[in-house]
Design a protein around this motif. Structure first.
Motif, PDB file in Angstrom:
ATOM      1  N   ILE A  52      12.004  12.606 -79.518  1.00 58.09           N
ATOM      2  CA  ILE A  52      10.878  11.838 -78.975  1.00 58.09           C
ATOM      3  C   ILE A  52      11.231  11.345 -77.574  1.00 58.09           C
ATOM      4  N   GLU A  53      12.420  10.780 -77.436  1.00 56.19           N
ATOM      5  CA  GLU A  53      12.861  10.276 -76.130  1.00 56.19           C
ATOM      6  C   GLU A  53      12.989  11.411 -75.121  1.00 56.19           C
ATOM      7  N   GLN A  54      13.529  12.546 -75.565  1.00 57.93           N
ATOM      8  CA  GLN A  54      13.672  13.688 -74.664  1.00 57.93           C
ATOM      9  C   GLN A  54      12.297  14.212 -74.221  1.00 57.93           C
ATOM     10  N   THR A  55      11.326  14.141 -75.114  1.00 53.20           N
ATOM     11  CA  THR A  55       9.967  14.585 -74.765  1.00 53.20           C
ATOM     12  C   THR A  55       9.328  13.628 -73.768  1.00 53.20           C
ATOM     13  N   GLN A  56       9.551  12.348 -73.959  1.00 52.29           N
ATOM     14  CA  GLN A  56       9.031  11.366 -72.999  1.00 52.29           C
ATOM     15  C   GLN A  56       9.640  11.570 -71.613  1.00 52.29           C
ATOM     16  N   PHE A  57      10.912  11.973 -71.572  1.00 50.01           N
ATOM     17  CA  PHE A  57      11.600  12.193 -70.295  1.00 50.01           C
ATOM     18  C   PHE A  57      11.270  13.557 -69.681  1.00 50.01           C
ATOM     19  N   GLY A  58      10.665  14.454 -70.481  1.00 48.58           N
ATOM     20  CA  GLY A  58      10.306  15.771 -69.967  1.00 48.58           C
ATOM     21  C   GLY A  58      11.354  16.847 -70.207  1.00 48.58           C
ATOM     22  N   ALA A  59      12.450  16.507 -70.916  1.00 49.38           N
ATOM     23  CA  ALA A  59      13.472  17.512 -71.224  1.00 49.38           C
ATOM     24  C   ALA A  59      12.979  18.488 -72.288  1.00 49.38           C
ATOM     25  N   ILE A  60      12.064  18.019 -73.149  1.00 49.05           N
ATOM     26  CA  ILE A  60      11.388  18.845 -74.144  1.00 49.05           C
ATOM     27  C   ILE A  60       9.901  18.791 -73.819  1.00 49.05           C
ATOM     28  N   ASP A  61       9.233  19.944 -73.869  1.00 51.61           N
ATOM     29  CA  ASP A  61       7.816  19.990 -73.487  1.00 51.61           C
ATOM     30  C   ASP A  61       6.875  19.643 -74.635  1.00 51.61           C
ATOM     31  N   LEU A  62       7.133  20.222 -75.804  1.00 51.70           N
ATOM     32  CA  LEU A  62       6.287  20.016 -76.970  1.00 51.70           C
ATOM     33  C   LEU A  62       7.147  19.559 -78.142  1.00 51.70           C
TER      34      LEU A  62
END
Length: 326
Positions: free
Chosen positions: A76-86
């Motif tokens: 979730i945190e990585q997605t918020q940071f943009g490291a994960i897209d979906l």
């Protein structure tokens, strides 16, 4: 150590992505904690095919299943940071972040899976998806999470009395902790990937989840008693990083939304089939499935949970609207 493992996993996954998905102009990295072949994983793959076709190969999706990019809280945190897209995630971990997600997470809020579908496919579901934008995420669609019930390795549970003092894993959500506490048991928030060993070693007595998760996680091997109290019918959510979203043109954003919506009926069909397969497998394994329980005391015990989490007028209106939905 956990951070290093996560970063290493991301680097390996990125290298694999470059080698396998170089044909597309942009490949969106998608995370899921479930194993390959699981309905949510296959639904996002189907979304990727739709997206690739609708954009003429401009956008693709590479799905990293089996928690390759980390457990849900980390992703979730990585997605918020943009490291994960979906990211396909359970709603529970969002309960402490986005108050609207608490409503479909309430115990016994939905009368059936069909009732949940009607609600989440309508304006209430859209209201909840819209709430993600304020937290650097774009809510795209809801997937099924089945009905969740308690399983344990100690004894059949037929009443609240049987639950007293037992230790159950819950998702990392204050609401789920309070739900288990209201039933007289002890809640232990743990990442999904730690549940099997924790039951096996006695750190916890059991957990709660749906048929397919009880099956594909292998938890049925170490927790032989499954009580169908069906306390939760919580949908899961597919979100996109707002940072990744903002890089797309309006046309590509619409293509992503459309592909996500198109993946929902695919997921539901796969889910229904998987539920049947999992039920048959678990019954054949000889596990004891407890159905002769009086659920009303369980429902009545949830009054303080509702009082604690449904405080604002907005949330009270959402609960009333759900209860009034046919």
């Amino acid at each position: 150590m956990t951070l290093m493992k996560t970063l290493t996993g991301m680097l390996l996954a990125t290298a694999a992505m470059v080698m396998t998905a170089s044909a597309c102009d942009t490949t969106l990295k998608s995370s899921d904690t479930h194993p390959d072949g699981y309905p949510t994983v296959e639904a996002v793959k189907a979304m990727g095919k739709t997206l690739e076709e609708s954009t003429g190969g401009k956008l693709c999706i590479e799905v990293y299943h089996s928690a390759q990019l980390g457990e849900e809280k980390d992703t979730i945190e990585q997605t918020q940071f943009g490291a994960i897209d979906l990211n396909r995630v359970s709603l529970g971990p969002f309960n402490n972040i986005i108050e609207e997600t608490q409503i479909p997470s309430l115990p016994y809020i939905f009368r059936s899976v069909a009732h949940m579908h009607t609600v989440m496919d309508g304006p209430i579901g859209q209201q909840i998806l819209d709430a993600f934008a304020a937290h650097d995420l774009i809510g795209l669609a809801f997937y099924d999470g089945g009905s969740r019930s308690f399983y344990n390795k100690e004894k059949p549970i037929k009443s609240m009395e049987d639950m007293k003092g037992m230790k159950f894993r819950v998702m990392q959500s204050d609401m789920f902790v309070d739900m288990v506490s209201a039933l007289g048991a002890n809640a232990t928030p743990l990442p999904y990937g730690e549940v099997y060993s924790s039951i096996q070693t006695g750190v916890i007595d059991g957990a709660e989840n749906n048929w397919p998760s009880y099956d594909t996680s292998g938890h049925y091997e170490v927790a032989k008693y499954y009580t169908l109290d069906q306390h939760l019918i919580v949908p899961e959510v597919l979100v996109m990083s707002k940072k990744s979203w903002d890089k797309l043109s309006p046309e590509d954003q619409q293509a992503v939304r459309s592909a996500a919506k198109a993946s929902v009926p695919v997921m539901r069909e796969l889910w229904e089939a998987q539920e049947k397969i999992s039920q048959d497998k678990i019954r054949a394994a000889g596990n004891e499935i407890i159905t002769d329980i009086d659920k009303q005391p369980f429902i009545d015990a949830m009054k303080p949970v509702y009082e604690k989490y449904v405080k604002s007028d907005k949330l009270k209106e959402m609960v009333a609207a759900i209860q009034a939905t046919k």
